[in-house]
Design an enzyme around this catalytic site. Structure first.
Site, short mmCIF file in Angstrom:
data_model
loop_
_atom_site.label_atom_id
_atom_site.label_comp_id
_atom_site.label_asym_id
_atom_site.label_seq_id
_atom_site.Cartn_x
_atom_site.Cartn_y
_atom_site.Cartn_z
N CYS A 33 0.86 -1.33 -0.15
CA CYS A 33 0.08 0.10 -0.01
C CYS A 33 1.00 1.12 0.09
O CYS A 33 0.21 2.23 -0.25
CB CYS A 33 -0.79 -0.02 1.23
SG CYS A 33 -2.28 -1.09 1.12
N ASN A 58 -10.16 -0.07 0.10
CA ASN A 58 -8.68 0.07 -0.17
C ASN A 58 -8.24 -0.33 -1.37
O ASN A 58 -8.38 -1.61 -1.71
CB ASN A 58 -8.14 -0.89 1.11
CG ASN A 58 -6.52 -0.56 1.04
OD1 ASN A 58 -6.03 -0.19 0.32
ND2 ASN A 58 -5.92 -1.10 2.13
N HIS A 114 -3.26 7.25 3.11
CA HIS A 114 -3.48 5.75 2.38
C HIS A 114 -5.17 5.56 3.04
O HIS A 114 -4.96 5.58 4.22
CB HIS A 114 -2.51 5.00 2.79
CG HIS A 114 -2.98 3.51 2.37
ND1 HIS A 114 -3.56 3.17 1.04
CD2 HIS A 114 -3.11 2.52 3.02
CE1 HIS A 114 -3.85 2.04 1.05
NE2 HIS A 114 -3.82 1.39 2.21
#
Ligand code: ACO
Length: 331
Positions: free
Chosen positions: A116, A286, A256
């Site tokens: 990520c 996500n 994020h």
């Protein structure tokens, strides 16, 4: 000598049209809209449907629009970096495939895998090629088809992830704008908590790895959550401190989008009020490497030249980091 900096001179995103809502997920696994909203802040996510479509196809949508809106011919691009954990194939790099499909025939290109945190690692890497004077037009992509590695019978992970991507153009500037500073971190011992067990050289694909569902995301949610909260908040505070930035100096925090509770904790630690935090996890979930460029793209019209932006990410690896960007243009 005047310092060269890398400025973001354009951004574009892409999310596939199919919406997978919490209501639909309730039919797949034992969960509820209420649990997902309370524990993650996610209402729905996008899924790339259709035979033969892969991560590169989403990236092509974003890059073609980016080239068009920045008035750039594809042959002008000198470097393409694609941050992804869901490449079209193990090799060649998805960046090569995107370059080919978009006609960026003069670019050298490679993929970067930092889970990520991949997009911020790639942004930092791309900016170094500009700062060194080696290249003048660099495209950095963050793209993931997470639905290709998510087990839709596992309620711990399938509620979280979605598909999406974004791409930015980096160009040199001698003005005091662009990528101002970055801090990147890695702790490989964290790999036990978040990984994909099979498909690499350790456990090549076999009947057994497929039966044991080892080609899907494996995540120990609670352990990852604890690290993500502290690491993302600490590194964001660190980049502010070392650049003598106070919360009042910051126009936007771009975290994020892994979990709304992690985002809230990061904002609080930095003293940034919620209205200055970009949040679209409710719409996209996500998207791994897609989250940060999707945020910047959605907020682009509100961004003003000179805005101080702190970008922060945490991901598998463990990897994490933060970037201070001084936005370089008015939309
Ligand atoms: N629906 C209903 N109940 C559920 C679900 C679900 N979808 N998922 C788990 N539960 C249950 C669990 O079984 C557990 O039940 P039990 O108490 O009876 O054992 C209970 O809910 C609590 O489970 P936790 O795992 O403790 O839930 P938590 O509040 O930690 O939320 C989550 C889980 C959302 C995964 C959270 O831990 C998280 O966001 N972790 C961090 C994710 C992250 O930042 N990842 C890094 C980036 S991803 C990357 O790099 C690819």
């Amino acid at each position: 000598m005047t310092k060269l900096r890398a400025a973001i001179t354009g951004i574009h995103g892409y999310a596939p049209p199919y919406v997978l809502s919490n209501k639909e997920i309730e039919k797949l696994v034992d969960t509820s809209d209420e649990w997902i909203m309370t524990r993650t802040g996610i209402r729905e996510r996008r899924i790339q449907k259709g035979e033969g479509l892969a991560t590169s196809d989403m990236a092509v949508e974003a890059v073609n629009s980016l080239l068009q809106k920045t008035g750039t011919r594809p042959e002008e691009i000198e470097l393409v970096i694609c941050a992804t954990v869901t490449p079209d194939m193990v090799y060649p790099a998805t960046a090569n495939i995107v370059s080919d499909k978009c006609g960026m025939t003069n670019a050298f290109s490679f993929d970067l895998n930092a889970a990520c945190s991949g997009f911020i690692y790639a942004l930092t890497t791309g900016s170094k090629y500009i700062e060194s004077g080696s290249y003048k037009k660099v495209v950095v992509i963050g793209a993931d088809k997470m639905s290709s590695i998510v087990d839709y019978t596992d309620r711990q992970t399938c509620v979280i992830f979605g598909d999406g991507c974004g791409a930015v153009m980096l160009e040199p500037t001698t003005d005091d704008f662009g990528i101002m500073d970055s801090i990147m971190r890695t702790d490989g011992s964290g790999r036990i908590h978040l990984h994909q067990k099979a498909g690499g050289s350790l456990r090549p694909a076999s009947h057994e790895t497929i039966e044991r569902k080892e080609h899907f995301v494996y995540q120990e949610g609670q352990a990852v959550f604890k690290f993500a909260v502290t690491r993302m908040a600490d590194v964001s505070a660190e980049i502010m401190e070392r650049n003598k930035l106070t919360a009042d100096d910051i126009s936007w925090l771009v975290p994020h989008q892994a979990n709304l509770r992690i985002i809230d904790a990061t904002g609080k630690r930095m003293g940034i009020p919620p209205e200055k935090v970009m949040i679209n996890i409710d719409k996209y979930g996500n998207t791994t490497n897609g989250t940060i460029p999707l945020c910047l793209w959605e907020w682009e019209k509100q961004l003003k030249k000179g805005d101080n932006i702190i970008v922060a990410a945490f991901g598998g690896g463990f990897t994490w980091g933060s970037i201070w960007i001084k936005w370089a243009y008015d939309s």
